[in-house]
Motif scaffolding. Structure first.
Motif, mmCIF file in Angstrom:
data_model
loop_
_atom_site.group_PDB
_atom_site.id
_atom_site.type_symbol
_atom_site.label_atom_id
_atom_site.label_comp_id
_atom_site.label_asym_id
_atom_site.label_seq_id
_atom_site.Cartn_x
_atom_site.Cartn_y
_atom_site.Cartn_z
ATOM 1 N N GLY A 47 0.838 -1.152 0.098
ATOM 2 C CA GLY A 47 0.138 -0.046 0.103
ATOM 3 C C GLY A 47 0.890 1.352 0.069
ATOM 4 O O GLY A 47 2.200 1.272 0.410
ATOM 5 N N ASN A 48 0.258 2.339 -0.622
ATOM 6 C CA ASN A 48 1.128 3.443 -0.429
ATOM 7 C C ASN A 48 -0.195 4.514 -0.520
ATOM 8 O O ASN A 48 -1.252 4.450 -1.174
ATOM 9 C CB ASN A 48 1.758 3.680 -1.685
ATOM 10 N N TYR A 49 -0.073 5.896 0.050
ATOM 11 C CA TYR A 49 -1.131 7.016 0.265
ATOM 12 C C TYR A 49 -1.439 7.097 -1.110
ATOM 13 O O TYR A 49 -2.662 7.710 -1.414
ATOM 14 C CB TYR A 49 -0.430 7.997 0.746
ATOM 15 N N ASP A 50 -0.804 6.897 -2.292
ATOM 16 C CA ASP A 50 -1.145 7.373 -3.587
ATOM 17 C C ASP A 50 -1.661 5.897 -4.241
ATOM 18 O O ASP A 50 -1.946 6.277 -5.540
ATOM 19 C CB ASP A 50 -0.225 7.769 -4.541
ATOM 20 N N GLY A 51 -1.644 4.962 -3.876
ATOM 21 C CA GLY A 51 -2.174 3.674 -4.521
ATOM 22 C C GLY A 51 -1.578 2.652 -4.134
ATOM 23 O O GLY A 51 -1.599 2.222 -2.757
ATOM 24 N N PHE A 52 -1.557 1.488 -4.786
ATOM 25 C CA PHE A 52 -0.684 0.378 -4.316
ATOM 26 C C PHE A 52 0.214 -0.266 -5.578
ATOM 27 O O PHE A 52 0.102 0.124 -6.686
ATOM 28 C CB PHE A 52 -1.802 -0.744 -3.949
ATOM 29 N N ARG A 53 1.154 -1.104 -5.226
ATOM 30 C CA ARG A 53 1.830 -1.641 -5.835
ATOM 31 C C ARG A 53 2.195 -3.249 -5.831
ATOM 32 O O ARG A 53 2.148 -3.658 -4.697
ATOM 33 C CB ARG A 53 3.714 -1.073 -5.798
ATOM 34 N N ILE A 54 2.393 -3.820 -6.861
ATOM 35 C CA ILE A 54 2.513 -5.370 -6.938
ATOM 36 C C ILE A 54 3.839 -5.767 -7.268
ATOM 37 O O ILE A 54 4.488 -5.365 -8.137
ATOM 38 C CB ILE A 54 1.379 -6.129 -7.769
ATOM 39 N N PHE A 55 4.500 -6.541 -6.359
ATOM 40 C CA PHE A 55 5.873 -6.975 -6.562
ATOM 41 C C PHE A 55 5.839 -8.724 -6.953
ATOM 42 O O PHE A 55 5.101 -9.292 -6.189
ATOM 43 C CB PHE A 55 6.825 -6.958 -5.610
ATOM 44 N N ASP A 56 6.541 -8.868 -7.572
ATOM 45 C CA ASP A 56 6.836 -10.541 -7.931
ATOM 46 C C ASP A 56 8.048 -10.668 -6.893
ATOM 47 O O ASP A 56 9.258 -10.118 -7.436
ATOM 48 C CB ASP A 56 7.260 -10.718 -9.356
ATOM 49 N N ILE A 57 7.812 -11.522 -5.967
ATOM 50 C CA ILE A 57 8.922 -12.077 -4.948
ATOM 51 C C ILE A 57 9.591 -13.316 -5.118
ATOM 52 O O ILE A 57 9.904 -13.905 -4.395
ATOM 53 C CB ILE A 57 8.377 -11.639 -3.701
ATOM 54 N N SER A 58 9.372 -13.849 -6.451
ATOM 55 C CA SER A 58 9.684 -15.366 -6.589
ATOM 56 C C SER A 58 11.166 -15.233 -6.525
ATOM 57 O O SER A 58 11.380 -16.497 -5.854
ATOM 58 C CB SER A 58 9.371 -15.868 -7.852
ATOM 59 N N ASN A 59 11.991 -14.495 -6.493
ATOM 60 C CA ASN A 59 13.431 -14.188 -6.192
ATOM 61 C C ASN A 59 13.627 -13.007 -5.193
ATOM 62 O O ASN A 59 13.588 -11.946 -5.552
ATOM 63 C CB ASN A 59 14.284 -13.922 -7.409
ATOM 64 N N PRO A 60 13.552 -13.410 -3.794
ATOM 65 C CA PRO A 60 13.462 -12.559 -2.882
ATOM 66 C C PRO A 60 14.782 -11.451 -2.906
ATOM 67 O O PRO A 60 14.552 -10.368 -2.366
ATOM 68 C CB PRO A 60 13.431 -13.280 -1.531
ATOM 69 N N ARG A 61 15.440 -11.942 -3.428
ATOM 70 C CA ARG A 61 16.775 -11.139 -3.561
ATOM 71 C C ARG A 61 16.747 -10.067 -4.765
ATOM 72 O O ARG A 61 17.651 -9.000 -4.858
ATOM 73 C CB ARG A 61 18.140 -11.986 -3.998
ATOM 74 N N SER A 62 15.832 -10.176 -5.349
ATOM 75 C CA SER A 62 15.522 -9.137 -6.745
ATOM 76 C C SER A 62 14.291 -9.008 -6.947
ATOM 77 O O SER A 62 13.629 -9.623 -7.846
ATOM 78 C CB SER A 62 16.366 -9.563 -7.945
ATOM 79 N N PRO A 63 13.369 -8.383 -6.012
ATOM 80 C CA PRO A 63 12.035 -8.191 -6.123
ATOM 81 C C PRO A 63 11.747 -7.549 -7.636
ATOM 82 O O PRO A 63 12.665 -6.444 -7.934
ATOM 83 C CB PRO A 63 11.333 -7.339 -5.029
ATOM 84 N N ARG A 64 10.488 -7.801 -8.280
ATOM 85 C CA ARG A 64 10.271 -7.109 -9.468
ATOM 86 C C ARG A 64 9.005 -6.613 -9.580
ATOM 87 O O ARG A 64 7.946 -7.188 -9.147
ATOM 88 C CB ARG A 64 10.415 -8.101 -10.824
ATOM 89 N N THR A 65 8.805 -5.401 -10.027
ATOM 90 C CA THR A 65 7.680 -4.518 -10.061
ATOM 91 C C THR A 65 6.813 -5.274 -11.226
ATOM 92 O O THR A 65 7.123 -5.399 -12.383
ATOM 93 C CB THR A 65 7.751 -3.151 -10.249
ATOM 94 N N VAL A 66 5.484 -5.654 -10.881
ATOM 95 C CA VAL A 66 4.793 -6.209 -11.757
ATOM 96 C C VAL A 66 3.548 -4.897 -12.207
ATOM 97 O O VAL A 66 3.335 -4.883 -13.562
ATOM 98 C CB VAL A 66 3.785 -7.221 -11.312
ATOM 99 N N SER A 67 3.102 -4.344 -11.306
ATOM 100 C CA SER A 67 2.102 -3.221 -11.513
ATOM 101 C C SER A 67 2.118 -2.451 -10.681
ATOM 102 O O SER A 67 2.630 -2.556 -9.377
ATOM 103 C CB SER A 67 0.857 -3.635 -12.036
#
Length: 496
Positions: free
Chosen positions: A106-126
């Motif tokens: 969550g964020n005061y401006d909306g939300f962000r989705i991360f792919d954490i399949s590799n916890p060492r390198s999270p990747r923004t999905v949307s």
């Protein structure tokens, strides 16, 4: 990769974090407004300090009592794997939820989705721009829930701020379809009295019940009238979320709750709940409700029933959140002293105010009672320019032990053991030094949760952090795997 600047460690033989992942972000929705902070949890803010306070903070850094500005330090059993800075969403980072290989931030401006399949390198999905503080977030199946607790011109993601004194203003719950994580769809909105500061899911097969916590009514607010002595219960049909609606407003404080000052100086007057944690497998819930702590039955989710209620009018200022231990014979309540906007981890405040309160649950059934045992507060020194406060955390699932990871804003992330209710102790930590020494600044981890072998933290200012905890006391938790985690809907970790 984006390198993190690190400073030499000058105290407690601590390690230093190494790197952060660079990401490609996709902005899905646009809107012109920024969220307006509300009481309780606040957005990032800066307030001036005196020359003496600034000098004291600088001296503490020089002497090695606290880390340097933005310096990362941690105990030897914690490794900092990754940091993902803010991207399109520039507001205050807030809560986290998890599902499979995804983390939802969550964020005061909306939300962000991360792919954490590799916890060492999270990747923004949307990333979804949908302003409306504080955007408390949770997920269940294909649905994502988002709280709006700032008065808006309408329920859209392009709304603007509007006074709560205007009848047309809107606050409440938003529902998104996340069957396509790359393209979430906004599918429903439900207006609730006094908005939705936080919310808690009680999921069932066909429906999801949502307990909406909100507070601070006023006779001048058409949609937030006193007395506001309960919570809104929303029923959301999974197959028809557009039919979501409020089905009840149970009164939790028939006597009006804690009156606060002048009867109880320094204590918040109870005008609703700040946060509720449910343990569906045991039909139990714990409510952190400003001036009161609650234990109640959710056997009938539309009609929760109070079992016990406690107050602490000596050391607790604002009952903020609650966490059950796995055997359901303890509850940890947090005190958000200073409303998330003050430096409270210092000698002046002391070890009992702004702390966690550990309560044993004794007795059976509807005769159970909450019995206070002790306080826990981090004892690592923090500068008087650092906003430090007990905040959101989760159980670390290990049989036979009561272990928790918890966010403390600029106090960092704490791992602690409350197996002995009367003698809690910290066993690990991660923190950054002050953001600055010339102002009191709100920053640091809002939430820190254990999920499938790693600690994930959403830092208000610095972004999304991933930590690895290696400790013989906590290592058994690495074998526990979940398909979904909303921390305020505590799972049954071992009997699944």
């Amino acid at each position: 990769m984006i390198s993190l600047h690190t400073s030499p460690v000058r105290r407690r033989r601590l390690g230093v974090a190494t790197a952060a992942a660079g990401l490609l972000a996709t902005l899905l929705m646009a809107g012109p407004a920024a969220a307006t902070p509300d009481p309780g949890d606040r957005g990032a803010a800066r307030t001036g300090v005196s020359a003496a306070q600034e000098a004291e903070a600088a001296a503490a850094i020089r002497n090695g009592e606290v880390p340097g500005v933005d310096e990362i330090v941690h105990s030897s059993n914690i490794t900092h794997l990754a940091n993902v800075p803010k991207d399109a969403l520039k507001g205050t980072n807030t809560d986290l939820a998890f599902q499979g290989k995804y983390a939802f931030a969550g964020n005061y401006d909306g939300f962000r989705i991360f792919d954490i399949s590799n916890p060492r390198s999270p990747r923004t999905v949307s990333q979804v721009l949908c302003p409306g503080s504080q955007n408390d977030i949770s997920v269940s199946g294909n649905l994502l829930f988002l709280s709006t607790d700032s008065s808006r011109s309408d329920n859209s993601c392009t709304s603007t701020t509007q006074p709560a004194t205007e009848k047309s203003s809107w606050e409440g719950m938003k529902v998104f379809d996340i069957s396509d994580k790359r393209n979430p769809k906004y599918v429903a909105a439900v207006e609730t009295a006094c908005g939705s500061h936080t919310h808690t899911l009680v999921p069932e097969r066909k429906n999801v019940y949502v307990y909406v916590s909100s507070y601070s009514p006023s006779a001048t607010f058409p949609d937030c009238q006193p007395p506001h002595d309960g919570i809104s219960v929303i029923k959301v049909p999974r197959n028809a979320p557009e039919k979501a609606a409020v089905v009840n407003f149970p009164v939790l404080f028939p006597d009006g709750g804690n009156p606060g000052a002048p009867d109880n100086p320094g204590v918040s007057r109870t005008t609703g709940c700040h946060d509720i944690t449910v343990l569906p497998s045991k039909d139990l819930a714990a409510g952190a409700c400003m001036g009161d702590g609650l234990l109640f039955s959710i056997k009938d989710p539309e009609n929760p029933k109070i079992i016990d209620r406690v107050q602490d009018n000596v050391n607790f200022a604002f009952w903020h959140s609650a966490t059950f231990n796995q055997t359901t014979d303890k509850v940890v309540f947090t005190d958000e002293l200073g409303g998330g906007g003050a430096a409270t981890c210092n000698e002046e405040i002391g070890p009992k105010r702004g702390a966690n309160g550990i309560y044993d649950i004794v007795g059976r059934g509807d005769h159970r009672k909450l019995v206070f045992r002790s306080y826990f507060k981090i004892d690592r020194p923090q500068a008087d320019t650092e906003v430090c406060v007990a905040h959101n955390g989760s159980i670390i699932p290990v049989k036979g032990r009561d272990l928790m990871v918890q966010a403390w804003y600029q106090g960092g992330v704490s791992v602690w053991d409350f197996t002995d209710s009367s003698k809690p102790k910290e066993i690990g930590y991660f923190e950054r030094g002050p953001v600055t020494t010339d102002a009191v600044t709100t920053a640091g981890p809002w939430s820190a949760y254990y999920y499938n072998g790693y600690i994930y933290s959403n830092d208000i200012a610095k972004g999304f952090d991933v930590l690895k905890l290696d400790d013989r006391r906590t290592d058994p938790a690495k074998r526990v795997r979940l398909d979904e985690l909303n921390v305020q809907t505590q799972p049954e970790y071992f009997d699944r």
